[in-house]
Design a protein around this motif. Structure first.
Motif, PDB file in Angstrom:
ATOM      1  N   ARG A  20      -0.332  56.548 -50.633  1.00 35.10           N
ATOM      2  CA  ARG A  20       0.770  57.503 -50.785  1.00 35.10           C
ATOM      3  C   ARG A  20       1.461  57.302 -52.132  1.00 35.10           C
ATOM      4  N   ALA A  21       1.615  56.056 -52.532  1.00 32.75           N
ATOM      5  CA  ALA A  21       2.244  55.773 -53.820  1.00 32.75           C
ATOM      6  C   ALA A  21       1.430  56.346 -54.969  1.00 32.75           C
ATOM      7  N   LEU A  22       0.109  56.342 -54.816  1.00 26.16           N
ATOM      8  CA  LEU A  22      -0.779  56.812 -55.886  1.00 26.16           C
ATOM      9  C   LEU A  22      -0.978  58.323 -55.883  1.00 26.16           C
ATOM     10  N   SER A  23      -0.354  59.028 -54.952  1.00 22.74           N
ATOM     11  CA  SER A  23      -0.584  60.471 -54.836  1.00 22.74           C
ATOM     12  C   SER A  23       0.239  61.291 -55.821  1.00 22.74           C
ATOM     13  N   ARG A  29       1.210  51.391 -62.577  1.00 19.09           N
ATOM     14  CA  ARG A  29       0.956  49.962 -62.721  1.00 19.09           C
ATOM     15  C   ARG A  29       1.170  49.269 -61.383  1.00 19.09           C
ATOM     16  N   LEU A  30       0.648  48.056 -61.285  1.00 20.47           N
ATOM     17  CA  LEU A  30       0.730  47.297 -60.036  1.00 20.47           C
ATOM     18  C   LEU A  30       2.170  47.134 -59.563  1.00 20.47           C
ATOM     19  N   THR A  31       3.066  46.777 -60.474  1.00 18.84           N
ATOM     20  CA  THR A  31       4.459  46.544 -60.092  1.00 18.84           C
ATOM     21  C   THR A  31       5.078  47.784 -59.469  1.00 18.84           C
ATOM     22  N   ALA A  32       4.805  48.954 -60.071  1.00 16.38           N
ATOM     23  CA  ALA A  32       5.367  50.203 -59.549  1.00 16.38           C
ATOM     24  C   ALA A  32       4.768  50.558 -58.196  1.00 16.38           C
ATOM     25  N   ILE A  33       3.470  50.296 -58.041  1.00 14.74           N
ATOM     26  CA  ILE A  33       2.817  50.583 -56.762  1.00 14.74           C
ATOM     27  C   ILE A  33       3.393  49.705 -55.668  1.00 14.74           C
ATOM     28  N   ALA A  34       3.532  48.415 -55.950  1.00 17.45           N
ATOM     29  CA  ALA A  34       4.078  47.489 -54.961  1.00 17.45           C
ATOM     30  C   ALA A  34       5.504  47.888 -54.567  1.00 17.45           C
ATOM     31  N   GLU A  35       6.287  48.285 -55.549  1.00 14.76           N
ATOM     32  CA  GLU A  35       7.663  48.700 -55.269  1.00 14.76           C
ATOM     33  C   GLU A  35       7.691  49.967 -54.425  1.00 14.76           C
ATOM     34  N   ALA A  36       6.873  50.967 -54.796  1.00 13.21           N
ATOM     35  CA  ALA A  36       6.859  52.227 -54.053  1.00 13.21           C
ATOM     36  C   ALA A  36       6.352  52.037 -52.628  1.00 13.21           C
ATOM     37  N   THR A  43      -0.055  41.288 -52.072  1.00 13.71           N
ATOM     38  CA  THR A  43      -0.622  42.151 -51.037  1.00 13.71           C
ATOM     39  C   THR A  43      -1.092  43.474 -51.624  1.00 13.71           C
ATOM     40  N   ALA A  44      -0.254  44.063 -52.480  1.00 14.83           N
ATOM     41  CA  ALA A  44      -0.632  45.343 -53.095  1.00 14.83           C
ATOM     42  C   ALA A  44      -1.903  45.207 -53.920  1.00 14.83           C
ATOM     43  N   LEU A  45      -2.026  44.117 -54.672  1.00 18.84           N
ATOM     44  CA  LEU A  45      -3.208  43.902 -55.493  1.00 18.84           C
ATOM     45  C   LEU A  45      -4.453  43.742 -54.630  1.00 18.84           C
ATOM     46  N   ARG A  46      -4.336  43.013 -53.546  1.00 18.90           N
ATOM     47  CA  ARG A  46      -5.487  42.818 -52.655  1.00 18.90           C
ATOM     48  C   ARG A  46      -5.961  44.162 -52.082  1.00 18.90           C
ATOM     49  N   ILE A  47      -5.017  44.998 -51.680  1.00 20.20           N
ATOM     50  CA  ILE A  47      -5.370  46.318 -51.146  1.00 20.20           C
ATOM     51  C   ILE A  47      -5.999  47.177 -52.229  1.00 20.20           C
ATOM     52  N   LEU A  48      -5.429  47.153 -53.431  1.00 19.48           N
ATOM     53  CA  LEU A  48      -5.972  47.940 -54.535  1.00 19.48           C
ATOM     54  C   LEU A  48      -7.396  47.518 -54.874  1.00 19.48           C
ATOM     55  N   THR A  63      -6.429  50.587 -69.625  1.00 17.46           N
ATOM     56  CA  THR A  63      -5.026  50.408 -69.261  1.00 17.46           C
ATOM     57  C   THR A  63      -4.927  49.436 -68.088  1.00 17.46           C
ATOM     58  N   LYS A  64      -3.706  49.159 -67.672  1.00 19.57           N
ATOM     59  CA  LYS A  64      -3.456  48.324 -66.496  1.00 19.57           C
ATOM     60  C   LYS A  64      -2.926  49.184 -65.352  1.00 19.57           C
ATOM     61  N   THR A  65      -3.343  50.433 -65.329  1.00 22.68           N
ATOM     62  CA  THR A  65      -2.847  51.348 -64.307  1.00 22.68           C
ATOM     63  C   THR A  65      -3.948  51.749 -63.340  1.00 22.68           C
ATOM     64  N   TYR A  66      -3.510  52.310 -62.210  1.00 25.52           N
ATOM     65  CA  TYR A  66      -4.419  52.733 -61.149  1.00 25.52           C
ATOM     66  C   TYR A  66      -4.193  54.217 -60.845  1.00 25.52           C
ATOM     67  N   ALA A  67      -5.243  54.877 -60.360  1.00 24.08           N
ATOM     68  CA  ALA A  67      -5.160  56.274 -59.936  1.00 24.08           C
ATOM     69  C   ALA A  67      -6.094  56.463 -58.741  1.00 24.08           C
ATOM     70  N   LEU A  68      -5.935  57.575 -58.049  1.00 24.61           N
ATOM     71  CA  LEU A  68      -6.838  57.875 -56.941  1.00 24.61           C
ATOM     72  C   LEU A  68      -8.262  58.025 -57.458  1.00 24.61           C
ATOM     73  N   GLY A  69      -9.246  57.606 -56.655  1.00 27.79           N
ATOM     74  CA  GLY A  69     -10.643  57.600 -57.078  1.00 27.79           C
ATOM     75  C   GLY A  69     -11.459  58.719 -56.470  1.00 27.79           C
ATOM     76  N   ARG A  70     -12.762  58.622 -56.661  1.00 30.38           N
ATOM     77  CA  ARG A  70     -13.676  59.711 -56.306  1.00 30.38           C
ATOM     78  C   ARG A  70     -13.711  59.986 -54.808  1.00 30.38           C
ATOM     79  N   GLU A  71     -13.584  58.951 -53.957  1.00 25.15           N
ATOM     80  CA  GLU A  71     -13.647  59.194 -52.519  1.00 25.15           C
ATOM     81  C   GLU A  71     -12.456  60.019 -52.057  1.00 25.15           C
ATOM     82  N   ALA A  72     -11.293  59.796 -52.676  1.00 23.83           N
ATOM     83  CA  ALA A  72     -10.132  60.625 -52.367  1.00 23.83           C
ATOM     84  C   ALA A  72     -10.393  62.068 -52.757  1.00 23.83           C
TER      85      ALA A  72
END
Length: 266
Positions: A20-23, A29-36, A43-48, A63-72
């Motif tokens: 949901r945070a990545l939508s 970035r990891l910090t923003a994802i964990a906060e959201a 824990t957030a990193l392990r899930i990512l 970059t050090k950022t994440y986005a939704l991937g192909r399966e999504a």
């Protein structure tokens, strides 16, 4: 998540919170994802990491950022959700099918497979009717599928090729060395052409569709009889490249809502 959201308590809720945070519209970035997601960073990193391995999340190159991937993306297309790559590609597929007379397809990568998520059929009597929306093939089988593999970073493409080799030996008429040669040729010329690789008398031409981050989010292809593909290879490639560029421009503009849907909102 908002302050009024229920607390994240179990493993499934934690995964849902990260997705949901990545939508949102931009990579995070990891910090923003964990906060959201209201999780600690470990824990957030392990899930990512798990979601990345499964294809639901991607690391944005360089970059050090994440986005939704192909399966999504595959799930969104199946549900006709927003963003809907299939809906955005529909006008281009219609133009391709009408101008060529052949079958126009949009495919995306799903793990070690290519999945067809949209299709338009031209008016030429002989069409590869086995290629339907929802059909999946191992990467490397057919022009569209091999194109998706070819335009990946070479190291990643080679690793995937090793994984799908047993299936390629059963389904493809090309030996592994020939497949590698076709991939190399495609990278040089900007499009891939494959004739009689999977079905006798049939062939295809494909080009990549790139997303806002420059990564390959799909492939446009035209499929038809070998004679038709061979005679018009360059012309078909130009048509495909034009439509792929148009779709990439839409994605870069953040125009993920089909025009009809926008009109209803207005």
């Amino acid at each position: 998540m908002t302050a009024s959201s229920p607390p994240v308590t179990n493993a499934v809720q934690k995964v849902c919170a990260v997705l949901r945070a990545l939508s949102g519209p931009a990579p995070m970035r990891l910090t923003a994802i964990a906060e959201a997601a209201r999780l600690n960073k470990v824990t957030a990193l392990r899930i990512l990491e798990t979601l990345t391995a499964e294809g639901f999340v991607q690391r944005v190159p360089g970059t050090k950022t994440y986005a939704l991937g192909r399966e999504a993306l595959v799930m969104a297309a199946a549900r006709r959700a927003v963003p809907n790559l299939a809906a955005l590609a529909a006008p281009g597929l219609l133009r391709l099918a009408a101008a060529s007379g052949d079958t126009a397809l949009l495919s995306v990568r799903s793990g070690t497979e290519a999945a067809y998520i949209a299709r338009e059929v031209g008016d030429f009597p002989m069409q590869p009717n086995i290629l339907q929306v929802g059909t999946r093939r191992p990467l490397g089988v057919g022009a569209s599928s091999l194109g998706l593999l070819a335009w990946l970073p070479e190291a990643e493409a080679e690793a995937l090729l090793e994984q799908v080799t047993p299936r390629l030996e059963a389904m493809s008429r090309l030996p592994l060395d020939a497949i590698r040669a076709e991939m190399a040729a495609a990278r040089k010329r900007g499009y891939l052409v494959l004739l009689g690789n999977t079905y006798e008398g049939m062939g295809g031409v494909s080009v990549p569709v790139r997303g806002p981050l420059g990564d390959v989010v799909g492939a446009f292809s035209l499929a038809g009889t070998i004679d038709r593909m061979r005679e018009r290879e360059a012309k078909l490639a130009t048509m495909l490249q034009r439509e792929a560029a148009a779709l990439s421009a839409l994605l870069a503009e953040g125009n993920a809502v089909p025009p009809a849907r926008k009109a209803r909102r207005a």
